[in-house]
Scaffold this motif. Structure first.
Motif, PDB file in Angstrom:
ATOM      1  N   LEU A 115       0.560  -1.300   0.204  1.00  0.00           N
ATOM      2  CA  LEU A 115      -0.356   0.279  -0.210  1.00  0.00           C
ATOM      3  C   LEU A 115       0.992   1.237   0.359  1.00  0.00           C
ATOM      4  CD1 LEU A 115      -2.521  -0.878   2.478  1.00  0.00           C
ATOM      5  CD2 LEU A 115      -3.310  -0.487   0.024  1.00  0.00           C
ATOM      6  N   ARG A 116       1.909   1.108   0.125  1.00  0.00           N
ATOM      7  CA  ARG A 116       2.829   2.530   0.515  1.00  0.00           C
ATOM      8  C   ARG A 116       3.824   2.404  -1.111  1.00  0.00           C
ATOM      9  NH1 ARG A 116       8.744   2.770   4.494  1.00  0.00           N
ATOM     10  NH2 ARG A 116       9.538   4.855   4.099  1.00  0.00           N
ATOM     11  N   ALA A 117       4.018   1.916  -1.669  1.00  0.00           N
ATOM     12  CA  ALA A 117       4.665   1.863  -2.901  1.00  0.00           C
ATOM     13  C   ALA A 117       2.991   2.318  -3.609  1.00  0.00           C
ATOM     14  CB  ALA A 117       4.804   0.417  -4.137  1.00  0.00           C
ATOM     15  N   VAL A 118       1.610   1.399  -3.885  1.00  0.00           N
ATOM     16  CA  VAL A 118       0.764   2.028  -3.768  1.00  0.00           C
ATOM     17  C   VAL A 118       0.447   4.099  -3.253  1.00  0.00           C
ATOM     18  CG1 VAL A 118      -1.963   2.184  -4.023  1.00  0.00           C
ATOM     19  CG2 VAL A 118      -0.227  -0.194  -4.651  1.00  0.00           C
ATOM     20  N   HIS A 119       0.543   3.737  -3.155  1.00  0.00           N
ATOM     21  CA  HIS A 119       0.132   5.409  -2.409  1.00  0.00           C
ATOM     22  C   HIS A 119       1.232   6.274  -3.161  1.00  0.00           C
ATOM     23  CE1 HIS A 119      -2.291   3.362   1.403  1.00  0.00           C
ATOM     24  NE2 HIS A 119      -3.272   3.942  -0.471  1.00  0.00           N
ATOM     25  N   GLU A 120       2.738   6.036  -2.730  1.00  0.00           N
ATOM     26  CA  GLU A 120       3.222   6.788  -3.177  1.00  0.00           C
ATOM     27  C   GLU A 120       3.328   7.179  -4.529  1.00  0.00           C
ATOM     28  OE1 GLU A 120       7.109   5.009  -1.725  1.00  0.00           O
ATOM     29  OE2 GLU A 120       6.932   5.623   0.028  1.00  0.00           O
ATOM     30  N   ALA A 121       2.456   6.049  -5.023  1.00  0.00           N
ATOM     31  CA  ALA A 121       2.594   6.850  -6.772  1.00  0.00           C
ATOM     32  C   ALA A 121       1.275   6.732  -6.829  1.00  0.00           C
ATOM     33  CB  ALA A 121       1.949   5.518  -7.651  1.00  0.00           C
ATOM     34  N   SER A 122       0.420   8.134  -6.353  1.00  0.00           N
ATOM     35  CA  SER A 122      -1.070   8.269  -5.945  1.00  0.00           C
ATOM     36  C   SER A 122      -1.852   7.643  -6.224  1.00  0.00           C
ATOM     37  CB  SER A 122      -0.927   9.533  -6.906  1.00  0.00           C
ATOM     38  OG  SER A 122       0.681  10.819  -6.413  1.00  0.00           O
ATOM     39  N   VAL A 123      -2.185   6.232  -6.009  1.00  0.00           N
ATOM     40  CA  VAL A 123      -3.018   5.656  -6.516  1.00  0.00           C
ATOM     41  C   VAL A 123      -3.373   5.128  -5.395  1.00  0.00           C
ATOM     42  CG1 VAL A 123      -3.703   3.261  -7.593  1.00  0.00           C
ATOM     43  CG2 VAL A 123      -1.837   5.069  -8.328  1.00  0.00           C
ATOM     44  N   LEU A 124      -4.335   4.578  -5.439  1.00  0.00           N
ATOM     45  CA  LEU A 124      -6.072   4.287  -4.585  1.00  0.00           C
ATOM     46  C   LEU A 124      -6.588   3.000  -4.827  1.00  0.00           C
ATOM     47  CD1 LEU A 124      -8.276   7.846  -3.429  1.00  0.00           C
ATOM     48  CD2 LEU A 124      -5.309   6.588  -2.461  1.00  0.00           C
ATOM     49  N   HIS A 125      -5.903   2.202  -3.755  1.00  0.00           N
ATOM     50  CA  HIS A 125      -7.085   0.787  -4.282  1.00  0.00           C
ATOM     51  C   HIS A 125      -7.887   0.749  -4.152  1.00  0.00           C
ATOM     52  CE1 HIS A 125      -7.298  -3.484  -4.649  1.00  0.00           C
ATOM     53  NE2 HIS A 125      -6.556  -4.013  -4.385  1.00  0.00           N
ATOM     54  N   ARG A 126      -8.691   0.963  -2.836  1.00  0.00           N
ATOM     55  CA  ARG A 126     -10.271   1.234  -2.536  1.00  0.00           C
ATOM     56  C   ARG A 126     -10.914  -0.164  -2.891  1.00  0.00           C
ATOM     57  NH1 ARG A 126     -13.239   4.984  -6.145  1.00  0.00           N
ATOM     58  NH2 ARG A 126     -13.277   3.842  -7.482  1.00  0.00           N
TER      59      ARG A 126
END
Length: 689
Positions: free
Chosen positions: A148-159
């Protein structure tokens, strides 16, 4: 899956056997990706195993579900979601996030080509095991947080973070998958059928506040908290099938009871804080989970028979109400909430802080102020609260410290070491041991007819292992109503012992010196000696398997449970085995019955396989027993000599009396066909080391 003759998903032949069915042409995408077989599906797409003809490798290809049934508008929306998923994933390169190789768009479809990962979903693991030990849950949670840290650092939200979208591979790697409803920070709210997109039990409460800006990274962290809770507690923290039900439960009871979370309690409480600004971010959660895993002597909670009742509202420290609070209750910062009352055994439910400790100032009544600009500022307050909570719990005497590598230190309340009783009184020490454990928890297998079987309809357990466990519990001073059975598998029973989730394991556990050394356990036994055998299809259209030598000669694939004594022995004995072995024999039998599978035999103990053969005599056949025996032992932690001494004397009584023969005739005689019980196994010396 594999077909007998390498045919994937062949159509029906005259007699229904796959061997007689003609192959069906496979769909090939853009002349490159050959779709072989479906391997998963959900509300946002279907995933296929495919062959990349250009690079000569297997990949996973995801396309939209049921596109022909879509209206033009819904098809257009689905295409946009698929493009968004591919775009979101392409931004991220991390070992805990699924890797995208390619994106292909045809006339009415978007295909996402991903790395093919073998493993099972966390949802499947929880369906099988119901709960996971604290270390295993913390390790899975840590890798989820890293992803999730990598996802959020890419400005992406999994949801849509939930167990069904978390893949756990055999080597322990955890991978976040299914970004079908992913979006980007700052994107407009996206709804479906007038509601918020996502899975109701995992949706954060701020998503439903009237003026909420929409999903944020904090919403993904809430879902991580729900998943961690589900892993260690065996249930969801906030029940309900509909969104409104879940949200009402969050408002009415914002602090779900934690019984088995131990040092994960403060982490879960922090993630399930209703105010998103007070929640740790992914980096903060990662650091907290590393702290939980850092100390091999971390505390684990004593079990209570039932959840202890919560204290009256006046005992709870007040905090500012969040937007999701109900008018009748004030939400409390989770790490500072007063604990439910102690159980009769003196145990404090895990993750909770005794109310007296809170009032004395041991834990701050408020988390640290939120730093402007992000979650890193939230971390320090939660770390202090988590550490203080653990200190208070230890000081309050509500914890039993358990270490699998303690070198002889006893983990009971008496504080004895090396088998010497406190004050020299063994009986007094045993009474202290029992007072700390009002209930005896026994690990047993759920899917072995005749040996140990759990009936999901009635909730009852039956079988020879179960009866042995009940009889042994009686010798230890527990009646049947005080015994809890816990489902284990061949692969996880040692870890369940070492994690303190069970006191004993009675699960057709073959006792060997190698296992004692490798798994850090002790055996008492044997209480039964089984022979070895093979289970095969009764009417195979391809092979005539009447004896073990036929299985070996035809080089057909043999399945056995991972980490069983057969796992290494089969290849040494000249049998053909698959690359990957499942955790249970039941899964092996399911493969055997699947005619698309390459498995033609299952190797295990004769009495174990006899139960499966008796349950399905039309399709399964048990071959004659081979050489050698498997002695079943009662397993326990090596660092509990007092328990081993009591189990040893109790099992000795059982084998010496009439009980053993009566249990054999009741449970095993129908499987073996014997009219009388065999001679009792001779108990090996079992001094309390």
């Amino acid at each position: 899956m594999h077909n007998d003759d390498g045919i994937n998903g062949a159509g029906g032949g005259a007699d229904g056997h796959p061997e007689d069915r003609p192959p069906v042409p496979h769909t090939v995408i853009e002349g490159r990706y050959e779709l072989l077989e479906p391997i998963g599906s959900g509300g946002m797409g279907e995933v296929w195993k495919a062959h990349d003809r250009r690079l000569r490798r297997f990949v996973a290809v995801k396309g939209l579900l049921d596109r022909r049934a879509m209206t033009p508008d819904t098809q257009k929306a689905a295409m946009q979601r698929a493009r968004r998923e591919a775009e979101a994933l392409a931004k991220i390169e991390h070992q805990n996030v699924v890797t995208v190789h390619d994106q292909i768009e045809t006339a009415d479809q978007v295909w996402i080509v991903m790395k093919l990962l073998e493993g099972r979903s966390l949802a499947d693991l929880l369906s099988r095991d119901r709960v996971l030990g604290v270390p295993r849950a913390a390790e899975i949670g840590l890798q989820m947080a890293q992803g999730l840290r990598a996802v959020h650092e890419a400005s992406v939200l999994h949801r849509d973070v939930k167990p069904g979208n978390v893949l756990v591979r055999d080597g322990g790697q955890v991978v976040l998958v299914d970004f079908g409803i992913a979006t980007f920070e700052g994107a407009d709210r996206v709804t479906r059928h007038g509601g918020i997109i996502g899975t109701p039990p995992y949706l954060a409460p701020e998503l439903f506040a009237p003026a909420a800006p929409g999903p944020t990274s904090a919403s993904d962290l809430w879902a991580l908290g729900v998943t961690l809770y589900e892993m260690v507690e065996g249930r969801l923290p906030f029940g309900g099938n509909e969104v409104w039900e879940v949200q009402a439960n969050i408002q009415q009871s914002p602090d779900p009871v934690l019984r088995y979370a131990g040092p994960l309690g403060p982490v879960i409480q922090g993630l399930l804080t209703t105010d998103p600004d007070r929640r740790p971010d992914a980096a903060g959660a990662e650091e907290m989970l590393r702290d939980v895993l850092a100390d091999p002597g971390r505390p684990t909670p004593a079990r209570a028979a039932t959840p202890a009742p919560a204290p009256p509202p006046t005992a709870r420290p007040a905090s500012p109400a969040s937007g999701s609070a109900s008018p009748d209750s004030e939400p409390v910062p989770a790490a500072t909430a007063a604990a439910p009352a102690a159980s009769s055994s003196g145990a404090v439910p895990s993750g909770a802080v005794p109310s007296g400790a809170v009032s004395s100032g041991a834990v701050p009544s408020e988390p640290s102020p939120v730093a402007s600009g992000g979650g890193r500022g939230r971390l320090s307050g939660w770390k202090v609260a988590a550490a203080a909570a653990c200190v208070v719990l230890l000081a309050g005497g509500g914890w039993l410290v358990s270490r699998g590598d303690s070198g002889g230190k006893q983990d009971d309340a008496s504080g004895q070491q090396g088998g010497g009783a406190a004050g020299g009184d063994a009986e007094q020490a045993w009474e202290q041991w029992k007072s700390a454990r009002k209930r005896l928890t026994v690990g047993a297998k759920e899917d072995q007819p005749g040996l140990s079987f759990y009936d999901k309809d009635t909730g009852g357990w039956s079988g020879f292992d179960v009866d042995i466990a009940y009889a042994l519990a009686g010798k230890l001073g527990y009646d049947k109503s005080q015994v809890d059975f816990y489902g284990v598998t061949t692969a996880n029973r040692a870890s369940k012992l070492k994690n303190g989730e069970v006191d004993l394991v009675v699960a057709s556990y073959s006792m060997t010196p190698e296992r004692e050394k490798r798994d850090g356990i002790s055996f008492v036994g044997p209480y039964y000696k089984a022979g070895s055998s093979l289970l095969v299809r009764k009417n195979s259209a391809k092979y005539d398997l009447g004896e073990a030598v036929d299985v070996k000669r035809n080089q057909v694939e043999v399945c056995t449970a991972r980490d069983s004594t057969y796992a290494d022995r089969l290849e040494e004995d000249g049998y053909t085995t698959g690359k990957w072995q499942p955790d249970t024999y039941k899964e092996c039998v399911e493969r055997l019955l699947d005619k698309r599978s390459s498995v033609y035999a299952v190797a295990s103990d004769d009495v174990l396989l006899a139960g499966y053969a008796q349950n399905d005599p039309a399709h399964l056949k048990l071959l004659p027993s081979g050489a050698g025996t498997e002695p079943y032992g009662v397993a326990m932690r090596k660092d509990d000599p007092l328990l081993k001494s009591k189990v040893c004397s109790g099992l000795k009584e059982i084998l010496a009396g009439k009980e053993w023969a009566e249990m054999y005739m009741k449970d095993l005689s129908p499987l073996t066909g014997r009219k009388t019980a065999p001679s009792r196994p001779e108990l090996r010396p079992c001094s309390a080391e």
